[in-house]
Design a protein around this motif. Sequence first.
Motif, PDB file in Angstrom:
ATOM      1  N   HIS A  63     -55.270  19.232 116.593  1.00 27.84           N
ATOM      2  CA  HIS A  63     -55.788  19.349 115.265  1.00 27.84           C
ATOM      3  C   HIS A  63     -55.950  19.696 114.099  1.00 27.84           C
ATOM      4  N   LEU A  64     -54.755  20.664 114.828  1.00 20.12           N
ATOM      5  CA  LEU A  64     -54.516  21.808 113.271  1.00 20.12           C
ATOM      6  C   LEU A  64     -53.393  20.984 112.726  1.00 20.12           C
ATOM      7  N   HIS A  65     -52.628  20.315 113.748  1.00 21.49           N
ATOM      8  CA  HIS A  65     -51.500  20.429 113.266  1.00 21.49           C
ATOM      9  C   HIS A  65     -51.582  18.467 111.904  1.00 21.49           C
ATOM     10  N   ALA A  80     -61.918  30.864 114.198  1.00 23.06           N
ATOM     11  CA  ALA A  80     -62.528  30.309 112.949  1.00 23.06           C
ATOM     12  C   ALA A  80     -61.466  29.201 112.764  1.00 23.06           C
ATOM     13  N   ALA A  81     -60.107  29.424 112.877  1.00 16.94           N
ATOM     14  CA  ALA A  81     -59.322  28.453 112.077  1.00 16.94           C
ATOM     15  C   ALA A  81     -58.921  27.318 113.199  1.00 16.94           C
ATOM     16  N   SER A  82     -58.843  28.080 114.890  1.00 20.69           N
ATOM     17  CA  SER A  82     -58.769  26.920 115.135  1.00 20.69           C
ATOM     18  C   SER A  82     -60.184  26.203 115.558  1.00 20.69           C
ATOM     19  N   LEU A  83     -61.645  26.403 115.554  1.00 20.14           N
ATOM     20  CA  LEU A  83     -62.422  25.808 115.463  1.00 20.14           C
ATOM     21  C   LEU A  83     -62.580  25.305 114.585  1.00 20.14           C
ATOM     22  N   ILE A 128     -63.391  20.540 114.372  1.00 19.73           N
ATOM     23  CA  ILE A 128     -64.634  19.748 113.423  1.00 19.73           C
ATOM     24  C   ILE A 128     -64.241  19.291 112.682  1.00 19.73           C
ATOM     25  N   ALA A 129     -63.693  19.915 112.137  1.00 22.26           N
ATOM     26  CA  ALA A 129     -62.956  18.764 111.087  1.00 22.26           C
ATOM     27  C   ALA A 129     -62.800  17.710 110.803  1.00 22.26           C
ATOM     28  N   THR A 130     -61.826  17.734 111.848  1.00 16.29           N
ATOM     29  CA  THR A 130     -61.204  16.399 112.164  1.00 16.29           C
ATOM     30  C   THR A 130     -61.726  15.131 113.084  1.00 16.29           C
ATOM     31  N   VAL A 164     -57.785  15.770 100.657  1.00 17.53           N
ATOM     32  CA  VAL A 164     -58.242  16.856 101.243  1.00 17.53           C
ATOM     33  C   VAL A 164     -58.487  17.897  99.990  1.00 17.53           C
ATOM     34  N   PRO A 165     -59.673  18.608 100.238  1.00 15.15           N
ATOM     35  CA  PRO A 165     -59.972  19.352  98.550  1.00 15.15           C
ATOM     36  C   PRO A 165     -59.280  20.532  98.255  1.00 15.15           C
ATOM     37  N   ALA A 166     -58.793  21.357  97.031  1.00 12.47           N
ATOM     38  CA  ALA A 166     -57.899  22.028  97.212  1.00 12.47           C
ATOM     39  C   ALA A 166     -58.129  23.132  98.102  1.00 12.47           C
TER      40      ALA A 166
END
Length: 221
Positions: A24-26, A79-82, A86-88, A97-99
Amino acid sequence: MTRPIRPDAVLVQAVIAGALSFAHLHDIAAAAGQDGWKAWAYPISVDLLLVAAWRRLRILRTDGGPTRAAWTWFTVALAASLGANIATAGLLDLNAVPAWLRILVAGWPALAFLGGTLLVHTPPQARTQTAPTATHAAEPAPDIAVTRDEPAPVPAPEADPVPALPPPVPVPAALLAHARKVAHAHHTATGSPIDPSTLRARLGVAPQLAEAIALQLTGKD
């Protein structure tokens, strides 16, 4: 005879969860314009900061140091991982992707470097404990009964009494256990046993109590 390898359900679950979070992070990094090897470096950076903050929390809890900074960076990495997980899940269009997300992804390396540096170079602080004061009740002087019929015996001259040694200072078990940890950490860092003055400075106790703790640590009490 070697023991058979048995799969651990918790370990398997952790590997699956880590792989999904990594993917997901990738995907988020790639959608934010970080292509090629950079997209694969982002999940590694997030997971390493998360693990480093968790290890720092365990060390500070053992040494009694402040854990506010470690909790802060642990929350940031979590928070970055979670947020990526959630975003994906369909809440974010990866094709548009927003700015603000592009800015967050681009600024993450500097933030992760700052967090990792602060976690590594923040020394643990020993917990200060106050020495308990021992109260001794004054014993009343024994009554001397003198008879009128017989004269009181004259005591024979005695040699000068040997001054009695002061009573040992009581050391609480929790303070002694903490002192052993401090002494072990000092010996590991310097290669030499800790002296009473350094021990007193680390523990923040009175000189008499520091000497009593040093005697018990060296086995001379």
